[in-house]
Write a protein that holds these residues in place. Structure first.
Motif, PDB file in Angstrom:
ATOM      1  N   ALA A 159      -3.990 -10.923  -7.317  1.00  0.00           N
ATOM      2  CA  ALA A 159      -4.211  -9.842  -8.283  1.00  0.00           C
ATOM      3  C   ALA A 159      -4.492  -8.530  -7.568  1.00  0.00           C
ATOM      4  CB  ALA A 159      -5.374 -10.203  -9.209  1.00  0.00           C
ATOM      5  N   GLY A 181      -2.232  -5.307  -7.975  1.00  0.00           N
ATOM      6  CA  GLY A 181      -2.926  -4.095  -8.404  1.00  0.00           C
ATOM      7  C   GLY A 181      -2.724  -2.950  -7.433  1.00  0.00           C
ATOM      8  N   ALA A 223      -1.100   0.540  -8.456  1.00  0.00           N
ATOM      9  CA  ALA A 223      -1.904   1.749  -8.317  1.00  0.00           C
ATOM     10  C   ALA A 223      -1.151   2.809  -7.517  1.00  0.00           C
ATOM     11  CB  ALA A 223      -3.239   1.405  -7.639  1.00  0.00           C
ATOM     12  N   SER A 277      -5.305   7.350  -5.508  1.00  0.00           N
ATOM     13  CA  SER A 277      -4.518   6.126  -5.671  1.00  0.00           C
ATOM     14  C   SER A 277      -4.379   5.411  -4.336  1.00  0.00           C
ATOM     15  CB  SER A 277      -3.122   6.464  -6.216  1.00  0.00           C
ATOM     16  OG  SER A 277      -3.216   7.052  -7.490  1.00  0.00           O
ATOM     17  N   ILE A 331      -7.675   3.672  -3.564  1.00  0.00           N
ATOM     18  CA  ILE A 331      -7.863   2.450  -4.353  1.00  0.00           C
ATOM     19  C   ILE A 331      -6.947   1.342  -3.836  1.00  0.00           C
ATOM     20  CG2 ILE A 331      -7.556   1.452  -6.658  1.00  0.00           C
ATOM     21  CD1 ILE A 331     -10.047   3.121  -6.442  1.00  0.00           C
ATOM     22  N   LEU A 337      -8.108  -2.145  -2.237  1.00  0.00           N
ATOM     23  CA  LEU A 337      -7.652  -3.422  -2.787  1.00  0.00           C
ATOM     24  C   LEU A 337      -7.023  -4.286  -1.697  1.00  0.00           C
ATOM     25  CD1 LEU A 337      -6.208  -2.296  -6.202  1.00  0.00           C
ATOM     26  CD2 LEU A 337      -7.918  -4.044  -5.880  1.00  0.00           C
ATOM     27  N   LEU A 397      -6.823  -6.094 -11.101  1.00  0.00           N
ATOM     28  CA  LEU A 397      -5.649  -5.587 -11.818  1.00  0.00           C
ATOM     29  C   LEU A 397      -6.017  -4.355 -12.640  1.00  0.00           C
ATOM     30  CD1 LEU A 397      -3.439  -8.434 -13.268  1.00  0.00           C
ATOM     31  CD2 LEU A 397      -2.781  -6.568 -11.781  1.00  0.00           C
ATOM     32  N   GLY A 398      -7.162  -4.435 -13.306  1.00  0.00           N
ATOM     33  CA  GLY A 398      -7.613  -3.304 -14.116  1.00  0.00           C
ATOM     34  C   GLY A 398      -7.836  -2.061 -13.270  1.00  0.00           C
ATOM     35  N   ALA A 399      -8.392  -2.249 -12.079  1.00  0.00           N
ATOM     36  CA  ALA A 399      -8.602  -1.100 -11.190  1.00  0.00           C
ATOM     37  C   ALA A 399      -7.274  -0.466 -10.797  1.00  0.00           C
ATOM     38  CB  ALA A 399      -9.365  -1.553  -9.947  1.00  0.00           C
ATOM     39  N   GLY A 400      -6.299  -1.305 -10.489  1.00  0.00           N
ATOM     40  CA  GLY A 400      -4.987  -0.771 -10.118  1.00  0.00           C
ATOM     41  C   GLY A 400      -4.353   0.007 -11.247  1.00  0.00           C
ATOM     42  N   LEU A 401      -4.445  -0.540 -12.462  1.00  0.00           N
ATOM     43  CA  LEU A 401      -3.849   0.151 -13.605  1.00  0.00           C
ATOM     44  C   LEU A 401      -4.601   1.443 -13.925  1.00  0.00           C
ATOM     45  CD1 LEU A 401      -3.022  -2.830 -15.964  1.00  0.00           C
ATOM     46  CD2 LEU A 401      -1.412  -1.237 -14.948  1.00  0.00           C
ATOM     47  N   MET A 445      -6.315   3.457 -11.982  1.00  0.00           N
ATOM     48  CA  MET A 445      -6.043   4.544 -11.043  1.00  0.00           C
ATOM     49  C   MET A 445      -4.569   4.953 -11.078  1.00  0.00           C
ATOM     50  SD  MET A 445      -7.827   6.437  -9.089  1.00  0.00           S
ATOM     51  CE  MET A 445      -6.886   7.932  -9.397  1.00  0.00           C
ATOM     52  N   PHE A 479     -12.698  -6.162 -18.600  1.00  0.00           N
ATOM     53  CA  PHE A 479     -12.333  -5.407 -17.396  1.00  0.00           C
ATOM     54  C   PHE A 479     -10.905  -4.873 -17.506  1.00  0.00           C
ATOM     55  CE2 PHE A 479     -15.612  -7.523 -14.402  1.00  0.00           C
ATOM     56  CZ  PHE A 479     -16.599  -6.910 -15.129  1.00  0.00           C
ATOM     57  N   LEU A 480      -9.992  -5.711 -17.977  1.00  0.00           N
ATOM     58  CA  LEU A 480      -8.618  -5.224 -18.183  1.00  0.00           C
ATOM     59  C   LEU A 480      -8.602  -4.093 -19.204  1.00  0.00           C
ATOM     60  CD1 LEU A 480      -5.989  -8.092 -18.274  1.00  0.00           C
ATOM     61  CD2 LEU A 480      -6.027  -6.066 -16.842  1.00  0.00           C
ATOM     62  N   GLY A 502      -9.778  -0.866 -17.692  1.00  0.00           N
ATOM     63  CA  GLY A 502      -8.747  -0.240 -16.860  1.00  0.00           C
ATOM     64  C   GLY A 502      -7.695   0.455 -17.699  1.00  0.00           C
TER      65      GLY A 502
END
Lengths: 81, 81, 81, 81, 81, 81, 81, 81, 81, 81, 81, 81, 81, 81
Positions: free
Chosen positions: B11, B15, B19, B70, B73, B77, C14-18, C20, D13-14, D17
């Motif tokens: 993940a 991600g 990002a 970006s 991040i 990650l 995944l949420g962090a990637g989306l 940002m 969390f999703l 994001g």
């Protein structure tokens, strides 16, 4: 049987493809805008061609940066990680 | 067998790709707009080229910031998390 | 075996990637618009370059804010949560 | 084994994001429009720079509000819920 | 084991994220349009700045309303439901 | 164990989030267009500010209606159904 | 256990959310266009404000119709079906 | 247990939501274009307001037709099928 | 138990919804363009209103055709197949 | 039990819906452009209305062709295959 | 029971629908652009109507080609393969 | 039972549909732009119609190339592979 | 039974279709822009037709390059890999 | 049976297709913009054709870079990894 390391590797490869593919859209379009306006400006004022080409290249170089970041992330996903 | 740590890593890699890939679109286009208008302005007013190049670089640097976020991040990650 | 804590962590990454990646699009484009118009304005009225650069930076700083919010949310998803 | 509480946390969390990532697009672009027009107007009418900067900041502050709502929802999804 | 109440809660959190994230796009862009035109108009006609700022704020307040509806729905999904 | 009633509730919550999130895009942008043109018109013709503000509010109110429909559907999905 | 009637109900709720959410985009933007042009026209020709407001309302009312159809379908999906 | 008839009904309800939701975008925007231009034209040539309103209504009525087709299909999916 | 015939019917209903929903976007926008230009033209040249209304209707009728094809396919998917 | 022939039929019906739904977007918008410009041209030059209507119809007929191809493919997917 | 040949056939039918549906968007819009400009040009210069109609048809015929390729691929997917 | 060769074939057919469907969008729109400008230019300068038609055809032929590549890939996916 | 080699082949075929399909959009549109402007320029300045055609072809050839890269990747995915 | 190495390879192939397909959009469009403006400028100022062609090629070469990065990543995903 699929091991966890395989899943990680697969995700890294998909992620590399997405990072580079999506990351090439913005700089490609942005640099095109810079180049387009530079051609227009040189056509109107050719005596400043050197200055304008230099400005264009500087402007494109900065815009290129996010494309290079994408390349770096994609290469890291392929080789280092 | 897929362990939880593998799922997390996968993940994180996906991600990171998203990002950086998505995060390169905005700054790439935005910096292109700045560069385009700077070339246009220098073509019309070449005597202010230094001033305009400086303004362009400052404007692009700020626009670059979200691209760098970006990148940060994505690198976090990849390596730290 | 995948534990619940792993699923949470994966979702957070995944949420962090989306957050940002998507969150960099708007400010990147918006700041580019500000910078583009500032270059245009300075080209037409170079004597007000200081004033215009200041206005540009203030305008970009506000536009940057949502990018910074995205960074904050992404970092929180990575480290604090 | 995945418990229900884990699923809830992962969804939160999703959701955080997505809320912040998508929610940063609109204000980022909108504030950029305001800043762009303010630079243009100051370039044409520098004697009203103070008035225009104030108007720009007010206009951007209102546009910022939906970005802040997104931040609030994202933070609530991270910490309170 | 995942209970039904957990699924409901997870759906509510995802729904809250989507409602606020998507719901911030429209008002953010719309309010930016209003603010942009207000800056332009004040630059051309600064003697009416008070009137124009008032009009801008009224126009933005109405445009804000759908953003606030989204906030309300998101908060209801987080706390009340 | 997931009962049918839970699935229904989860679908209702997701549906509410989508209805309000998507439903805020159109009115938000549309009302912004109205407000932008109203500011422009008042800047050109300030003596008709009252008339134009009234027209703007009427035009925005009608445009708001689909946003309110979305709010109604979202609230019905949350509480009544 | 999930019965068929539950699946139907869940689909109806998701469908209602999509119908209203998507269905609010078009009329919201379209009515905004009408209102924007009406404000512009009244600013240029205030003596015809009554006529223009009437035309605006008629034009918006027709554009509203598809939004109302969406509301009807969404309500039918919630209550009657 | 989910019977085939339930799956059919669920698909019909989702289909009805999509048909009406998507089908309202085109006519809503298209009718807005017609109304916008009609307001503009009446503002320039108010003595032909009756003729222009009639033309606007005819043009919108034809554009409305695909919205009505969508309504018909959605209603058929809800009740007749 | 889900029989094959049920799957077919469900696919036909989803397909009908998509065909009509997507198929209404193009004609709706296209006819709006025709109507908008017709209003503009009549406002400039009202003495040719009859001719222009006729041209508008012919142009819209052809553009309507793909919407009608979509309706036909959707109806076939609902009743004949 | 789901037989292979049922899966084929279901895929054919979904494919028919997508082919016609997506295939109506392009011609619908394209023909609208043709009709819009024809109305504009007739308004400026009404003495050539016959010639322009003929050109419009020819231009729309060619643009219609891809819509008809979509109809043919959709009908083949419904009946022949 | 689903045989492999059934899966192939189903994929071919879905592929045919996508090929024709997506493939009709580009030529439909492109041909509309050609026709629109041809009408505009004939309105300005009616004495060259024959020449312009010929040019329009040639230009549209080339643009049509990718639509025909899509039709060919779709037909091959339906009958030959 | 589904064999691997069937899965390959199914993927090839879906891939062929996507390659041709997506690949027809760009050339279709691009060639339309060329044709539109050629009609406009011939309308203004009919004495150069031969030269302009030739240029249009050359420009369209190059733009067509990516459409032909898509056709080639689609045919290879259908027959050779 | 599905072997790993089959999954790889299927992924390669889908990837080839996506690479060529998506990769034809950018060059197709970009080359169309070049050709459109070349026609416009030749119409205004026919005495430079040779020079302009040469420039157009050079500009299109460079823009074509990414389309050719896509073709190469697609062919590699089909035959070499 | 699907081994992990097969999943990795499949992901690499899909990633290569996405990287090249998406990565060709930006440069293709961007280079088209540069070429379009170069043709326009040469048409207006043919005596500077050499200078403008050189500027166009430099501008396109920089814009091409992100396309080449995509090619590199796609090739690495195909052969090296």
């Amino acid at each position: 049987m699929i091991e966890g390391a395989d899943l990680i590797q697969a995700a890294a490869f998909l992620g590399a493809g997405l990072a580079m593919g999506l990351g090439a859209i913005g700089p490609g379009v942005g640099e095109g805008m810079v180049g387009a306006k530079a051609c227009e400006a040189i056509g109107k004022n050719p005596s400043e061609a050197g200055l304008l080409t230099r400005t264009m290249l500087v402007g494109q170089a900065v815009s290129e940066s996010t494309g290079i970041y994408s390349l770096v992330i994609a290469l890291l996903l392929l080789f280092v990680v």
